[in-house]
Design an enzyme around this catalytic site. Structure first.
Site, mmCIF file in Angstrom:
data_model
loop_
_atom_site.group_PDB
_atom_site.id
_atom_site.type_symbol
_atom_site.label_atom_id
_atom_site.label_comp_id
_atom_site.label_asym_id
_atom_site.label_seq_id
_atom_site.Cartn_x
_atom_site.Cartn_y
_atom_site.Cartn_z
ATOM 1 N N LYS A 123 42.008 44.077 46.235
ATOM 2 C CA LYS A 123 41.741 43.651 44.855
ATOM 3 C C LYS A 123 40.336 44.082 44.465
ATOM 4 O O LYS A 123 39.403 43.958 45.261
ATOM 5 C CB LYS A 123 41.874 42.124 44.733
ATOM 6 C CG LYS A 123 41.538 41.604 43.329
ATOM 7 C CD LYS A 123 41.950 40.167 43.121
ATOM 8 C CE LYS A 123 40.949 39.153 43.583
ATOM 9 N NZ LYS A 123 39.604 39.294 42.989
ATOM 10 N N GLU A 192 41.564 36.185 34.995
ATOM 11 C CA GLU A 192 40.789 34.959 35.256
ATOM 12 C C GLU A 192 40.107 34.470 33.986
ATOM 13 O O GLU A 192 39.386 35.240 33.315
ATOM 14 C CB GLU A 192 39.742 35.230 36.359
ATOM 15 C CG GLU A 192 38.895 33.999 36.667
ATOM 16 C CD GLU A 192 38.106 34.096 37.968
ATOM 17 O OE1 GLU A 192 38.274 35.079 38.714
ATOM 18 O OE2 GLU A 192 37.323 33.169 38.227
#
Ligand code: KIV
Length: 274
Positions: A123, A192
């Site tokens: 990631k 996020e």
């Protein structure tokens, strides 16, 4: 010989194509962070689909004020420990600050996370120059999870841990970035701290699964920092998290409750969203 070597009797190993299949079926991806073998095994046996060795370990394990001090060696160490604890869940490892500053550096460090750490996916935060890096990793058959919205490695540039994509322009940029990371070859996207309506729009518009943290219930999956959802992170719990251990007898029960709540869309509730 080429069968997935790690799979339990009860649950086959989760693969990258299966994450796409979960989105296609309209089901939910359940993800949690873990940093060691014991917690990883708890996640795995509780039915978590993907375990993320987040660079959040810099804050919740190492006690730093941000994720910036985390090194590639730290990530390889913790990823290898987590790999020893998982049987079925897909293992994703974060690429720490500056470890993907150009394609060559990223290929070398992602290679370590896969070969030494045992990760199946890496990631990395951001778009912009990161698009070339995502492309290089994808061309070298290294699955990539992109990460947009609040990207903690940019905390100084962002001026703090704040919700992103609130203005019309910022929202349009996030949609463009989400399309771009998918086009560049990412297989998964963490969103996020973005408004729930924006995360929903992105989820509907891009072909790869989205996994939200503080991004509302309409993402294709959810991720939380394990210590937040067990209520053991020092200080105030983030608005988007929930203490699943409260009122339950074991960590296993808490993780099972989280997995069930994600799969039946009861978590996150409106109170956890922006
Ligand atoms: O580092 C981390 O744990 C993360 C999650 C919060 C998505 O990036």
């Amino acid at each position: 010989m080429y069968a997935n070597s790690k799979s339990s009797a009860t649950r086959p190993a989760i693969t990258v194509p299966q994450l796409h299949a979960i989105k296609a079926k309209g089901e939910k991806i359940v993800m949690l962070t873990a940093y060691d073998a014991s917690f990883a095994a708890q996640c795995d046996t509780a039915g978590v689909d993907a375990v993320l060795v987040g660079d959040s370990l810099g804050m919740v394990v190492q006690g730093h004020a941000s994720t910036l001090p985390v090194s590639v060696d730290d990530m390889v160490y913790h990823t290898a420990a987590v790999a020893r604890g998982v049987e079925s869940a897909l293992l994703i490892a974060d690429m720490p600050f500056m470890s993907f500053r150009d394609a060559d550096t990223a290929l070398r460090n992602a290679g370590r996370l896969l070969a030494e750490g045992g990760a199946a996916m890496v990631k990395l935060e951001g778009a912009g120059y990161v698009l070339d890096v995502i492309g290089a990793l994808a061309r070298h058959a290294m699955p990539v999870c992109a990460h947009l919205g609040l990207t903690p490695q940019s905390v100084h540039k962002l001026g703090g841990y704040r919700v992103q994509g609130k203005s019309r322009d910022a929202a349009a940029q996030l949609v463009a970035d989400a399309r771009a990371v998918a086009d560049a070859g990412a297989d998964l996207l963490v969103l996020e701290c973005v408004p729930a309506a924006l995360a929903k729009r992105i989820t509907l518009e891009i072909p790869i699964p989205t996994v939200g943290i503080g991004a509302g219930a309409d993402c294709d999956g959810q991720v939380l920092v394990l210590y937040d959802m067990l209520g053991i992170t020092p200080g105030k719990r983030p608005k988007f998290s929930k203490d699943f251990l409260a009122g339950r007898g074991s960590i296993g029960d808490a993780i099972r409750a989280y997995a069930e709540a994600v799969r039946n869309s009861s978590f996150p509730a409106a109170e956890h969203a922006f």
